[in-house]
Enzyme design. Sequence first.
Site, PDB file in Angstrom:
ATOM      1  N   GLU A 237       0.819  -1.229   0.000  1.00 14.80           N
ATOM      2  CA  GLU A 237       0.000   0.000   0.000  1.00 14.80           C
ATOM      3  C   GLU A 237       0.845   1.267   0.000  1.00 14.80           C
ATOM      4  O   GLU A 237       0.833   2.043   0.960  1.00 14.80           O
ATOM      5  CB  GLU A 237      -0.977  -0.040   1.191  1.00 14.80           C
ATOM      6  CG  GLU A 237      -1.893  -1.264   1.107  1.00 14.80           C
ATOM      7  CD  GLU A 237      -2.775  -1.455   2.333  1.00 14.80           C
ATOM      8  OE1 GLU A 237      -2.686  -0.661   3.279  1.00 14.80           O
ATOM      9  OE2 GLU A 237      -3.559  -2.415   2.339  1.00 14.80           O
TER      10      GLU A 237
ATOM     11  N   GLU B 278      -6.252 -10.617  -1.630  1.00 14.24           N
ATOM     12  CA  GLU B 278      -7.100 -10.390  -0.444  1.00 14.24           C
ATOM     13  C   GLU B 278      -8.574 -10.312  -0.833  1.00 14.24           C
ATOM     14  O   GLU B 278      -9.331  -9.493  -0.304  1.00 14.24           O
ATOM     15  CB  GLU B 278      -6.679  -9.092   0.271  1.00 14.24           C
ATOM     16  CG  GLU B 278      -5.218  -9.056   0.668  1.00 14.24           C
ATOM     17  CD  GLU B 278      -4.814  -7.822   1.478  1.00 14.24           C
ATOM     18  OE1 GLU B 278      -5.709  -7.106   1.963  1.00 14.24           O
ATOM     19  OE2 GLU B 278      -3.597  -7.592   1.621  1.00 14.24           O
TER      20      GLU B 278
ATOM     21  N   ASP C 179     -12.310 -10.219  -1.182  1.00 15.65           N
ATOM     22  CA  ASP C 179     -13.609 -10.367  -0.510  1.00 15.65           C
ATOM     23  C   ASP C 179     -14.576  -9.418  -1.206  1.00 15.65           C
ATOM     24  O   ASP C 179     -14.168  -8.472  -1.887  1.00 15.65           O
ATOM     25  CB  ASP C 179     -13.556 -10.168   1.008  1.00 15.65           C
ATOM     26  CG  ASP C 179     -12.889  -8.896   1.479  1.00 15.65           C
ATOM     27  OD1 ASP C 179     -12.854  -7.912   0.713  1.00 15.65           O
ATOM     28  OD2 ASP C 179     -12.408  -8.866   2.627  1.00 15.65           O
TER      29      ASP C 179
ATOM     30  N   ASN D 127       2.121  -5.099  -3.112  1.00 12.16           N
ATOM     31  CA  ASN D 127       0.710  -5.432  -2.909  1.00 12.16           C
ATOM     32  C   ASN D 127      -0.076  -4.143  -2.660  1.00 12.16           C
ATOM     33  O   ASN D 127       0.402  -3.262  -1.941  1.00 12.16           O
ATOM     34  CB  ASN D 127       0.645  -6.350  -1.664  1.00 12.16           C
ATOM     35  CG  ASN D 127      -0.697  -6.981  -1.419  1.00 12.16           C
ATOM     36  OD1 ASN D 127      -1.269  -7.582  -2.326  1.00 12.16           O
ATOM     37  ND2 ASN D 127      -1.200  -6.886  -0.189  1.00 12.16           N
TER      38      ASN D 127
ATOM     39  N   HIS E 119     -10.488  -5.996  -2.651  1.00  9.82           N
ATOM     40  CA  HIS E 119     -11.581  -5.819  -1.678  1.00  9.82           C
ATOM     41  C   HIS E 119     -12.715  -5.107  -2.425  1.00  9.82           C
ATOM     42  O   HIS E 119     -12.697  -3.888  -2.589  1.00  9.82           O
ATOM     43  CB  HIS E 119     -11.106  -4.977  -0.483  1.00  9.82           C
ATOM     44  CG  HIS E 119     -10.046  -5.649   0.322  1.00  9.82           C
ATOM     45  ND1 HIS E 119     -10.295  -6.784   1.070  1.00  9.82           N
ATOM     46  CD2 HIS E 119      -8.732  -5.377   0.499  1.00  9.82           C
ATOM     47  CE1 HIS E 119      -9.171  -7.169   1.684  1.00  9.82           C
ATOM     48  NE2 HIS E 119      -8.209  -6.339   1.347  1.00  9.82           N
TER      49      HIS E 119
HETATM   50  O1  G3I Z   1      -3.563  -7.340  18.387  1.00 10.91           O
HETATM   51  C1  G3I Z   1      -4.424  -6.374  19.004  1.00 10.91           C
HETATM   52  C2  G3I Z   1      -4.743  -6.801  20.366  1.00 10.91           C
HETATM   53  O2  G3I Z   1      -3.573  -6.831  21.154  1.00 10.91           O
HETATM   54  C3  G3I Z   1      -5.777  -5.852  20.932  1.00 10.91           C
HETATM   55  O3  G3I Z   1      -6.171  -6.259  22.191  1.00 10.91           O
HETATM   56  C4  G3I Z   1      -7.000  -5.773  20.017  1.00 10.91           C
HETATM   57  C5  G3I Z   1      -8.033  -4.753  20.508  1.00 10.91           C
HETATM   58  O4  G3I Z   1      -8.590  -4.039  19.427  1.00 10.91           O
HETATM   59  O5  G3I Z   1      -6.599  -5.365  18.774  1.00 10.91           O
HETATM   60  C6  G3I Z   1      -5.683  -6.254  18.189  1.00 10.91           C
HETATM   61  O6  G3I Z   1      -5.292  -5.733  16.975  1.00 10.91           O
HETATM   62  C7  G3I Z   1      -6.212  -5.835  15.921  1.00 10.91           C
HETATM   63  C8  G3I Z   1      -5.514  -6.620  14.819  1.00 10.91           C
HETATM   64  O7  G3I Z   1      -6.325  -6.629  13.669  1.00 10.91           O
HETATM   65  C9  G3I Z   1      -5.197  -8.047  15.229  1.00 10.91           C
HETATM   66  O8  G3I Z   1      -6.363  -8.726  15.536  1.00 10.91           O
HETATM   67  C10 G3I Z   1      -6.562  -4.449  15.452  1.00 10.91           C
HETATM   68  O9  G3I Z   1      -7.337  -3.796  16.421  1.00 10.91           O
HETATM   69  C11 G3I Z   1      -7.326  -4.507  14.149  1.00 10.91           C
HETATM   70  O10 G3I Z   1      -7.466  -3.189  13.628  1.00 10.91           O
HETATM   71  C12 G3I Z   1      -6.538  -5.327  13.154  1.00 10.91           C
HETATM   72  O11 G3I Z   1      -7.252  -5.350  11.942  1.00 10.91           O
HETATM   73  C13 G3I Z   1      -6.566  -5.886  10.826  1.00 10.91           C
HETATM   74  C14 G3I Z   1      -6.264  -4.782   9.813  1.00 10.91           C
HETATM   75  O12 G3I Z   1      -5.628  -5.367   8.688  1.00 10.91           O
HETATM   76  C15 G3I Z   1      -5.381  -3.705  10.414  1.00 10.91           C
HETATM   77  O13 G3I Z   1      -4.875  -2.866   9.456  1.00 10.91           O
HETATM   78  C16 G3I Z   1      -7.457  -6.937  10.193  1.00 10.91           C
HETATM   79  O14 G3I Z   1      -7.626  -8.029  11.095  1.00 10.91           O
HETATM   80  C17 G3I Z   1      -6.843  -7.435   8.889  1.00 10.91           C
HETATM   81  O15 G3I Z   1      -7.785  -8.220   8.204  1.00 10.91           O
HETATM   82  C18 G3I Z   1      -6.471  -6.250   8.005  1.00 10.91           C
HETATM   83  O16 G3I Z   1      -5.825  -6.732   6.867  1.00 10.91           O
HETATM   84  C19 G3I Z   1      -5.471  -5.765   5.879  1.00 10.91           C
HETATM   85  C20 G3I Z   1      -4.239  -6.247   5.165  1.00 10.91           C
HETATM   86  O17 G3I Z   1      -3.222  -6.523   6.090  1.00 10.91           O
HETATM   87  C21 G3I Z   1      -3.762  -5.241   4.123  1.00 10.91           C
HETATM   88  N1  G3I Z   1      -4.820  -4.896   3.225  1.00 10.91           N
HETATM   89  C22 G3I Z   1      -6.063  -4.481   3.808  1.00 10.91           C
HETATM   90  C23 G3I Z   1      -6.554  -5.533   4.814  1.00 10.91           C
HETATM   91  C24 G3I Z   1      -7.888  -5.141   5.391  1.00 10.91           C
HETATM   92  O18 G3I Z   1      -7.772  -3.967   6.159  1.00 10.91           O
END
Ligand code: G3I
Length: 358
Positions: free
Chosen positions: A170, A275, A277, A211, A247
């Site tokens: 990105e 990715e 969906d 990516n 996406h």
């Molecule tokens: O790990 C922390 C944890 O310690 C904490 O307690 C909890 C409370 O909110 O949050 C946890 O982190 C979360 C993390 O996922 C792991 O579960 C974040 O809040 C949450 O925002 C994060 O979201 C991820 C997101 O990337 C962040 O940018 C999504 O699961 C994941 O599907 C998403 O994936 C991205 C790709 O990497 C890049 N392209 C876009 C895609 C969708 O956003």
Amino acid sequence: MPHTTAAHRRRASRPLPLVAVGALVAAAVALPQLTPDAFAATTLRGYADGRGVRIGAAVGDSPLRSDSAYTTALDREFNSVTAENAMKWDAVEPSRGGFDWAAADRLVAHASAHGQGVRGHTLAWYAQLPSWLKNGNFSASELNTILKSHIDTEVGRYKGKVYAWDVVNETFNEDGSMRGSLWQDKLGTGYIANALRWAHAADPAAKLYINDYNIEADNAKSDALYALAKQLLADGVPLHGIGFQSHFVVGQVPSTMKANLKRFSDLGLEVSVTELDIRIPLPASSDELAQQSADYKTASENCLGVARCAGITVWGVSDKYSWIPGTFSGYGAALPYNESYAAKPAYTGLSNGLDPTA
Ligand code: G3I
């Protein structure tokens, strides 16, 4: 593709998991002519193996550890996995020099036990950086060293176990300008070539990707990436592929997607949908689920119809754990399986997209 035939042979000779045997028996009642090999070919991974491509899913560590319905679907249907979060910088090095590889190692071990390849995601990104790095006020020279060390360490750890890395994630704004980030702002665009070179040195066999999202259509963002990719190749930088995140919103797979992927493929690069969906405003109507099915088929054919398409990864297995509802309020139902692991029409669409005879 070289991995294909071998993978297909391995799969054909491997004993079917018990669950597949159970399903085979059920299927055999309806279709007595089915052989075990023919049954295997009717899973997503069976079709993908047959074509020499990857069908992957993003995997969350929590369902991987605790939800057997999830792992059953994952292992039956997918020949590739991507860590949804576990290989990101904040996960692997939460404090400086304090590494936590537990979740990433778990996924790599799981993949190895189930005949799945691993896509590594992601090394140089603006998001999910640990706070020590984000707030560290490092100089350009320090950041350069930190990024190199991160890439050496992570790619080196999984050398030979990760077949492709999203090295850079990105990096563009929608208008094609470079997106501001810790890396871009302090190191300039040159960090991209450096990251690719460092990753290549750490694992010369891994395919190295840039990516991004909203680059599936022919637009300002994909034009800018195309120019960058062309320049990197001209400079001899080890760039091997472009990841099109994909996406999408239901009914909105871009009409220029296939032609756009083809122009990157024509540069000699792999193209992958990384990715996928397809989100729907909730509650999803049966018409929308049917349109989503058609969209899954179109999106997968848009990649597989291009010479150097290496495969398709969906960003999750089931709607139960999808990131969509938490980010796009009022949207959901974006994946091939519903929350109870029933295959949705989207599954059939994806399956038909992978099946060359459908
Ligand atoms: O790990 C922390 C944890 O310690 C904490 O307690 C909890 C409370 O909110 O949050 C946890 O982190 C979360 C993390 O996922 C792991 O579960 C974040 O809040 C949450 O925002 C994060 O979201 C991820 C997101 O990337 C962040 O940018 C999504 O699961 C994941 O599907 C998403 O994936 C991205 C790709 O990497 C890049 N392209 C876009 C895609 C969708 O956003």
